[in-house]
Every structure is written in C-alpha cells, then in structure tokens.
Design a protein around this motif. Sequence first.
Motif, PDB file in Angstrom:
ATOM      1  N   GLU A 126     -14.161   4.411 -11.932  1.00  0.00           N
ATOM      2  CA  GLU A 126     -13.402   5.653 -12.092  1.00  0.00           C
ATOM      3  C   GLU A 126     -14.085   6.815 -11.367  1.00  0.00           C
ATOM      4  OE1 GLU A 126     -14.479   3.709 -14.499  1.00  0.00           O
ATOM      5  OE2 GLU A 126     -12.634   2.803 -15.300  1.00  0.00           O
ATOM      6  N   GLN A 127     -15.401   6.836 -11.424  1.00  0.00           N
ATOM      7  CA  GLN A 127     -16.152   7.904 -10.768  1.00  0.00           C
ATOM      8  C   GLN A 127     -16.070   7.780  -9.246  1.00  0.00           C
ATOM      9  OE1 GLN A 127     -20.124   8.243 -12.327  1.00  0.00           O
ATOM     10  NE2 GLN A 127     -20.800   9.682 -10.748  1.00  0.00           N
ATOM     11  N   ALA A 128     -16.170   6.545  -8.749  1.00  0.00           N
ATOM     12  CA  ALA A 128     -16.080   6.327  -7.306  1.00  0.00           C
ATOM     13  C   ALA A 128     -14.690   6.665  -6.790  1.00  0.00           C
ATOM     14  CB  ALA A 128     -16.432   4.876  -6.968  1.00  0.00           C
ATOM     15  N   VAL A 129     -13.661   6.284  -7.541  1.00  0.00           N
ATOM     16  CA  VAL A 129     -12.285   6.605  -7.143  1.00  0.00           C
ATOM     17  C   VAL A 129     -12.107   8.118  -7.078  1.00  0.00           C
ATOM     18  CG1 VAL A 129      -9.886   6.570  -7.899  1.00  0.00           C
ATOM     19  CG2 VAL A 129     -11.225   4.455  -7.937  1.00  0.00           C
ATOM     20  N   ALA A 130     -12.546   8.806  -8.130  1.00  0.00           N
ATOM     21  CA  ALA A 130     -12.365  10.253  -8.195  1.00  0.00           C
ATOM     22  C   ALA A 130     -13.043  10.964  -7.027  1.00  0.00           C
ATOM     23  CB  ALA A 130     -12.911  10.782  -9.519  1.00  0.00           C
ATOM     24  N   ARG A 131     -14.120  10.395  -6.524  1.00  0.00           N
ATOM     25  CA  ARG A 131     -14.849  11.019  -5.424  1.00  0.00           C
ATOM     26  C   ARG A 131     -14.065  10.951  -4.106  1.00  0.00           C
ATOM     27  NH1 ARG A 131     -21.163   9.699  -4.154  1.00  0.00           N
ATOM     28  NH2 ARG A 131     -21.381  10.973  -6.035  1.00  0.00           N
ATOM     29  N   ALA A 146      -2.482  -6.985  -5.403  1.00  0.00           N
ATOM     30  CA  ALA A 146      -1.610  -6.152  -6.235  1.00  0.00           C
ATOM     31  C   ALA A 146      -1.628  -6.524  -7.716  1.00  0.00           C
ATOM     32  CB  ALA A 146      -0.179  -6.195  -5.713  1.00  0.00           C
ATOM     33  N   HIS A 147      -2.231  -7.662  -8.061  1.00  0.00           N
ATOM     34  CA  HIS A 147      -2.421  -7.992  -9.477  1.00  0.00           C
ATOM     35  C   HIS A 147      -3.721  -7.410 -10.020  1.00  0.00           C
ATOM     36  CE1 HIS A 147       1.057 -10.599  -9.678  1.00  0.00           C
ATOM     37  NE2 HIS A 147       0.633 -11.294  -8.646  1.00  0.00           N
ATOM     38  N   GLY A 148      -4.510  -6.794  -9.166  1.00  0.00           N
ATOM     39  CA  GLY A 148      -5.787  -6.235  -9.587  1.00  0.00           C
ATOM     40  C   GLY A 148      -5.635  -4.966 -10.394  1.00  0.00           C
ATOM     41  N   SER A 149      -6.735  -4.517 -10.962  1.00  0.00           N
ATOM     42  CA  SER A 149      -6.693  -3.340 -11.844  1.00  0.00           C
ATOM     43  C   SER A 149      -6.875  -2.029 -11.093  1.00  0.00           C
ATOM     44  CB  SER A 149      -7.765  -3.470 -12.931  1.00  0.00           C
ATOM     45  OG  SER A 149      -9.038  -3.717 -12.362  1.00  0.00           O
ATOM     46  N   VAL A 150      -7.478  -2.072  -9.884  1.00  0.00           N
ATOM     47  CA  VAL A 150      -7.677  -0.865  -9.071  1.00  0.00           C
ATOM     48  C   VAL A 150      -7.276  -1.221  -7.639  1.00  0.00           C
ATOM     49  CG1 VAL A 150      -9.312   0.874  -8.271  1.00  0.00           C
ATOM     50  CG2 VAL A 150      -9.577  -0.117 -10.553  1.00  0.00           C
ATOM     51  N   ARG A 151      -6.141  -0.678  -7.186  1.00  0.00           N
ATOM     52  CA  ARG A 151      -5.567  -1.081  -5.899  1.00  0.00           C
ATOM     53  C   ARG A 151      -5.482   0.140  -4.980  1.00  0.00           C
ATOM     54  NH1 ARG A 151      -0.330  -3.121  -8.807  1.00  0.00           N
ATOM     55  NH2 ARG A 151      -0.631  -0.981  -9.537  1.00  0.00           N
ATOM     56  N   VAL A 152      -6.223   0.077  -3.879  1.00  0.00           N
ATOM     57  CA  VAL A 152      -6.375   1.237  -2.994  1.00  0.00           C
ATOM     58  C   VAL A 152      -5.620   0.989  -1.690  1.00  0.00           C
ATOM     59  CG1 VAL A 152      -8.026   2.626  -1.688  1.00  0.00           C
ATOM     60  CG2 VAL A 152      -8.616   1.789  -3.993  1.00  0.00           C
ATOM     61  N   VAL A 153      -4.763   1.938  -1.312  1.00  0.00           N
ATOM     62  CA  VAL A 153      -4.062   1.877  -0.033  1.00  0.00           C
ATOM     63  C   VAL A 153      -4.499   3.040   0.852  1.00  0.00           C
ATOM     64  CG1 VAL A 153      -2.023   0.546  -0.689  1.00  0.00           C
ATOM     65  CG2 VAL A 153      -2.103   2.985  -1.206  1.00  0.00           C
ATOM     66  N   THR A 154      -4.242   2.889   2.143  1.00  0.00           N
ATOM     67  CA  THR A 154      -4.653   3.889   3.128  1.00  0.00           C
ATOM     68  C   THR A 154      -3.475   4.204   4.061  1.00  0.00           C
ATOM     69  OG1 THR A 154      -5.321   2.426   4.961  1.00  0.00           O
ATOM     70  CG2 THR A 154      -6.894   2.715   3.140  1.00  0.00           C
ATOM     71  N   GLU A 155      -3.726   5.102   5.004  1.00  0.00           N
ATOM     72  CA  GLU A 155      -2.687   5.425   5.980  1.00  0.00           C
ATOM     73  C   GLU A 155      -2.369   4.236   6.887  1.00  0.00           C
ATOM     74  OE1 GLU A 155      -6.464   5.990   8.276  1.00  0.00           O
ATOM     75  OE2 GLU A 155      -5.801   6.342   6.201  1.00  0.00           O
ATOM     76  N   ARG A 156      -3.218   3.222   6.883  1.00  0.00           N
ATOM     77  CA  ARG A 156      -2.998   2.023   7.697  1.00  0.00           C
ATOM     78  C   ARG A 156      -2.279   0.913   6.957  1.00  0.00           C
ATOM     79  NH1 ARG A 156      -6.431  -0.569  10.953  1.00  0.00           N
ATOM     80  NH2 ARG A 156      -7.300  -1.610   9.129  1.00  0.00           N
ATOM     81  N   SER A 157      -2.081   1.060   5.661  1.00  0.00           N
ATOM     82  CA  SER A 157      -1.530  -0.029   4.848  1.00  0.00           C
ATOM     83  C   SER A 157      -0.097  -0.357   5.247  1.00  0.00           C
ATOM     84  CB  SER A 157      -1.567   0.345   3.364  1.00  0.00           C
ATOM     85  OG  SER A 157      -2.897   0.495   2.913  1.00  0.00           O
ATOM     86  N   ARG A 158       0.164  -1.661   5.393  1.00  0.00           N
ATOM     87  CA  ARG A 158       1.523  -2.172   5.612  1.00  0.00           C
ATOM     88  C   ARG A 158       1.695  -3.331   4.647  1.00  0.00           C
ATOM     89  NH1 ARG A 158       4.278   1.532   7.172  1.00  0.00           N
ATOM     90  NH2 ARG A 158       5.930   0.100   7.833  1.00  0.00           N
ATOM     91  N   VAL A 159       2.430  -3.062   3.583  1.00  0.00           N
ATOM     92  CA  VAL A 159       2.563  -4.016   2.478  1.00  0.00           C
ATOM     93  C   VAL A 159       3.963  -4.618   2.512  1.00  0.00           C
ATOM     94  CG1 VAL A 159       2.367  -4.318  -0.019  1.00  0.00           C
ATOM     95  CG2 VAL A 159       0.952  -2.591   1.147  1.00  0.00           C
ATOM     96  N   ALA A 160       4.047  -5.943   2.367  1.00  0.00           N
ATOM     97  CA  ALA A 160       5.368  -6.576   2.423  1.00  0.00           C
ATOM     98  C   ALA A 160       5.339  -7.955   1.774  1.00  0.00           C
ATOM     99  CB  ALA A 160       5.851  -6.708   3.868  1.00  0.00           C
TER     100      ALA A 160
END
Length: 358
Positions: free
Chosen positions: A206-211, A123-137
């Motif tokens: 940015e391009q990969a994220v947008a895809r 979560a300190h990173g610059s690009v943080r990707v979550v999914t339908e499986r993410s459980r953050v706590a």
Amino acid sequence: MTGAEEPVLLHTAGRAAHITLNRPKALNALSHAMVRRIDEALKAWKDDPAVETVVITGAGERGLCAGGDIRAVHGDARDGDGTATAAFWRDEYHLNARIARYPKSYVAVMDGIVMGGGVGISAHGSVRVVTERSRVAMPETGIGFAPDIGGTYLLALAPGELGTHLALTGAQIGAADALLCGLADHYMPSAALRHFVADLAEMPVEQAVARHVQPSPPGELAGRREWIDACYAADRVEEIVQRLFAHGDPAAKDTAETLLTKSPTALKVTLAAIRRARRLGALEPVLDQEYRVSCAALNSPDLVEGIRAQIIDKDRNPRWSPATLGEVTDADVERFFTPLGEHELGLAGPNSVPKEAW
C-alpha cells in the motif's frame, strides 16, 4: 539451459518474491512448463514467512504476456488428440484460481501487451498496475475460441455490458478502460515501474503504491456506454449486430462489422458463457464451465482454422464453419457446455482443493 534462458525466472528481494516471464521473443507466451513453475513457486512462497508480496513481470520491452502458446494448441488440436492441451488448461485454470485466492499480496505489473492467458496470471491478482503502454484484451473469438482463464468471470463483473463488448469483439483497451472494467486497480507511468518494484522490497504494498500511483489518462469506453449497454443487452448475437448497425453511432457500426469477422460459433458460445458466468457468481464454477467450453473447442473446426489464419499462415482470412451466425444452432452452442464426467476440472465440485489449503 542457462539461468538467463529459463522461461520463468524466480528471485527474492527483501520482502518481495519475483516471478519474471522470460520468453521475450514470444512475448512471454505461457507454456505448460511455465504454468507449473509459477504454481510451484506460489505454493512455496505461501508458507515462507520472509515473503510478504509476490510480484509478476514480463521480460523484454513489449509486454507482460501475450497469452498461452497457441502454436502448441494448434498442433495438438490438428495432429494430436487434444490431451496435452487439455492438461495444460487444467493446470493453467488451477493456477488462475490460486492467484485469485492467494493469501499474500500478488502484484501484477500489466505493462505493455497483456492478453488471453496473460490476463489470467495478472487480473486475478490483488494489486494490478497498468501504464500508458498497457494493451489488455481477450481476443479469443478471433481464433474460433471463447475467453477462458476466468475471463468470462472477470468480464461478467464489468459495468453494464462492457464485458460482453470486450468478450465478443476482443477489443484491446488501455489503462483507463482496464480500470473502468475492473481488470486493474492502479495507474502508474511506465517510467515509475522500476522504482515501484524496488520499493516493494522495503515497504508494504500500500505504501509503495501510494508513492507512485497517478491519475490515469482518459479512456474511450465511458463515452460509449450508452450504445454498448443498449446494443449488447440483446439475448442473441444476431440481434446485437442488428442493434449496432441501426444505432447511428459510427463506432457502433464499426463494431458490428468487426463482430462479423469473428467465428460465428465462438461469438454465440461466448455470449452464452458470459450470461451463464453472471448466474454462476463465483470464479471456481466459472472456470469449471470454461474448461468444458475449451475442451469442446478442441473438437471444433474453428479453433484450428482461426489459429492457422491469424498465427500460422497469417493470411487473416479464416474460413469459419458454420460461416454465418444464422447457421449456428442452439444445439451447436449447448454442446460446448456439456459436462465432462470424470474429466471435469472440478474446482467447484467435491474434488476441489479446499481453499484453506491454498
């Protein structure tokens, strides 16, 4: 130890360098050696012109990382002098700060379980990707501890009192709520991750994220903001609990009952830490504060007892000391924030690493 058995796997593919946490049977829990390995890799890649992006993922199907290796913390706090754990935290918190200030894109794939120290390396990173499986706590109050790894910094920045709610309850949240609270940036279906990571070898982030980015399914916290903000605005944990019980929303009452299962000392220390983190502002002084709190917890009975009840014996019946919120005095709380003198973490002090050296 063969390459496949290494707890951290490193490789490069095209423009991207990859960190894979490789302890799937332990849900990729972080050891001291793993922290040092990641830190060394980030130092090397910072000056490597062939590396444009760093990507961190977790091996196995269950998640990125369940946190630090708290079995080791338990043994050191119970049978040792705490020196090994304090050294682990020192290096871990320095790594968290390095990630936050990293000069290249740092992509964290927060699929599955991401808790405690797992939040610190993502979560300190610059690009943080979550999914339908993410459980953050940040579930620390349930083991007699307080959120660390910059967790109080991150949660203090969440809208309203959402961060206070998450810090005190240790509640797990999904993708939409992680986005709402500022712990993540983008949602992708887990099925897209393999293609997303492959694209990072060939194109800018940015391009990969947008895809691959998609709208997140709805979460829960936005609909609970009214009672969360109203109840957690109180200055004392006792009053927060009273407000939750009195509010009338069944979810608020359930939350009050949850809080009463947590370590009373940890709850009060965590509330103080979140409030102070807001005033400190920057990550480095907050990490310095968290180090004081964490080291003090090593000498608190609740940390050993909480890990015993949740992880070692699994009886889920911790005997907290003191046992009630009313027995935890202001002086008890203040002890956790006592400066450590020559043992300070020092990220924000005169001995801190100059940011241009990161």
